[in-house]
Structures are given as C-alpha cells and as structure tokens.
Design a protein around this motif. Structure first.
Motif: not given
Length: 369
Positions: A50-59, A61-64, A72-75
């Motif tokens: 939960i923690t790791l995937t939530h951090l991915y979510r924040l990342m 969203r923050r970096w759009y 560019q998104l795939a890699p």
C-alpha cells in the motif's frame, strides 16, 4: 480528488493488497500450517504494498506523467515497476531465507525470480492506476474543451445581441426635431420611445432572453418612430397569440428583423408598404412570422448581417430545434392587390425551454380573463 473518490481509492488499496497477500498466505498455511512469522510478514507486505503504490500515485500526480506521450510514459512506468519490485524483493528475500530456507536452497536465479514475481504484481497495479488517470485526464480535457467552447459561444452570443443601427437613431432624432415645433406632445412621446429603445439596446447584452411581450413593446416603439418618418407610407399590423406572450426570445432580435424589413423593403417601395408580425404556437413550438413589402434579392446585400445574426443567435441559444427562414412569398393576383406588390416572409421557430412555461402562460391567461 473528491471525498467519494478517496474512499474508493483506499478501499481498493486495502482490499486489493489484503486479498492478494492473504491468498498466498492461506496457500502457505494449507501446506505448512500456522506460522506466526509468516503471518507477520504477510501483514508487513500488505502495508508495504500500500505504501509503495501510494507513493507511486503521489509521484505520477506531482510530475503529471499522464500528460506525457506514450513513448515517454512507457519507460517511466516500466522503471517504476522495477523499482517497486526491487524494494519488495529486498524486504522479502532475506526474511524468506530465515523462515523457509528449505524452499530456496535449490532455486536458481532466485533474486531474478523474486523480481519477476513482484514485478507482475506491481505492473498490474501500476498499469491499472496509470490507465485510470490517463482516461480521467482525457475525460477532464474533453470537459474543459466543452466548457471553453460554451464560454466562447456565450461571448459570441453577447456580441451578436443588440445591433441598434446608428443611422436609425440619427434619422429618429431628426424626425423628433421636426416635431418639436409642429407637435410637442408627439415629440415628447417619440423621445420616450427612443429612450426605451436605447435602454433595451444597452440591457440586451446582459440578458440571454426576454419575454415576447417585452420584445414586442420594443418593436412597437421602433415602428412608432419609423411611422413619424414615413407617415402614410408605412402601415403595420401586429397579431399575437395570447399563449405566446411569455415565451422567451432573444432580446432585440425582432426589432432587428423589422428594421431590416423597413430598410430593404418598405423604404425602397415607391408607394411605401406594410409590415405584419404574427405569433402562434404549433406543435409546442413558438412560431413568429414577419411579412413585409419587398423583393428578396441577394441576402448579403439585403441586411445580410441582421439575417446571419438572427440565425446564429437562435442556434447558440436553442440548438438545432430552432429555425430561421426568409423567402419570397408567392402571392396570387388578389393578394398582390391587397399587399401592394411582392411580399417577403421571415419565419422564426423556437422550442419550449421548460414545462413551466406552459403552466405560467396558462395561469397568466386565466388571470387576464
């Protein structure tokens, strides 16, 4: 993100990771029996996932990231999956070596196997989250485009409202000046009518629609002023169905059409002419008919802006159900004698905007009677 979406998100996080880890733990439990250390590890994995995937979510969203093109998104997504899988491996592999060393002794490429196992889990979660946000962003972008288009259309509608001809104002003032000495009472009345016209013209850009009865007062003031100028060369008839008085119409629209009819029809006729305005309800739609003496030539030369203005305003306000037509009316010899020549006819069709309109009209008619 709204409160409802937050609740759904955290429910999916807790339920998804708990279900995934507990299925593996129950399989272990069925084979080897209860082990407290394994249960603790399962709980740790739930909160770690939960923690790791939530951090991915924040990342993301923050970096759009969802705004990036796919190349560019795939890699970035694949690298994130690898990092998340690596962290889960670095946590689980040392503990598993202590808890179940017997299952790891003969496993070749053990580290890579852990990476691939956790990588599949993380890839499923990351892809689902990334795709969801990509779709949501696309939908929001479409909504923004619609709102922008609506705003542009509203701006266009405001620009198209109220095009009171300055030449008419100049001619009206000249006519009133001539009346000041000949007929002061008539001059005062004409000044009041011109004042009403100017006021309605200034207020037109603040209102999308007005009641037909209010619009017709403007038309009557306009015709009265033109009557001062043309005298016996202009006759007018107004016939309104009482059920139509409270229908909403664009402000200054009818005045513009009547002005166009006088300018390009009555004023060019040698013996003058007539203007007739009628309203009726047919199939739950308002129909307005404007007939006048004249010959319909090139629409661009015959008040093209006023005609385009009317058609565009109706489309902006009411959509495809509204209609505007102008045509040369075919008349019989008897009708030609009655009207004094050729007749141009303009028709406007406006759909009902609310059920309450009919109720309000009926109540007003009842009160009036």
């Amino acid at each position: 993100m709204g409160i409802a979406k937050q609740k759904i998100y955290w429910f999916c996080q807790l339920f998804g990771w708990t279900l995934l880890i507990m299925v593996e733990y129950l399989a272990y439990l069925a084979e080897l029996g209860f082990d407290a250390d394994t249960l603790y590890l399962a709980i740790v994995n739930i909160f770690l996932g939960i923690t790791l995937t939530h951090l991915y979510r924040l990342m993301i969203r923050r970096w759009y990231w969802v705004r990036l093109p796919f190349i560019q998104l795939a890699p970035r997504v694949l690298f994130s999956v690898f990092v998340l899988a690596l962290i889960m491996t670095l946590v689980n592999l040392p503990i598993d070596r202590v808890i179940v060393p017997q299952y790891l002794v003969n496993e070749p490429w053990l580290f890579i196997g852990y990476i691939l196992t956790w990588g599949k889990t993380m890839l499923a979660w990351v892809l689902s989250y990334t795709v969801y946000h990509y779709v949501e962003r696309t939908r929001n972008a479409e909504i923004e485009k619609i709102l922008l288009k609506t705003s542009i259309r509203e701006t266009e509608a405001k620009v198209l409202r109220s095009q009171l001809n300055p030449h008419f104002v100049f001619n009206a003032l000249n006519s009133i000046r001539a009346l000041v000495y000949e007929n002061p009472t008539k001059a005062q009345q004409s000044i009041t009518q011109l004042s009403n016209l100017l006021r309605n013209s200034l207020l037109a850009d603040r209102r999308k629609t007005v009641e037909l009865r209010e619009e017709m007062k403007t038309v009557e003031d306009y015709l009265a002023l033109e009557k001062v100028r043309y005298e016996e060369r202009l006759t007018s008839r107004i016939e309104l169905d009482g059920r139509t008085l409270f229908w909403q119409v664009p402000p200054m629209m009818l005045q513009t059409l009547v002005e166009n009819a006088i300018k390009h029809g009555v004023s060019t006729a040698i013996g003058g002419g007539f203007i007739e305005v009628k309203s009726m309800i047919v199939a739950d739609k308002l129909h307005i008919i404007i007939r006048n003496t004249g010959v319909l030539g090139d629409k661009e030369a015959s008040g093209g802006f006023g005609l385009a203005n009317t058609a565009q305003r109706l489309e902006l306000l009411y959509g495809p159900e509204a209609a505007f037509q102008i045509f040369q009316e075919e008349s019989t010899p008897d009708q030609s004698a009655e009207t004094g020549g050729s007749v141009v006819c303009a028709t406007i069709t406006i759909p009902a905007q609310s059920e309450g309109l009919f109720r309000r009209t009926s109540e007003a008619m009842s009160n009036a009677s």
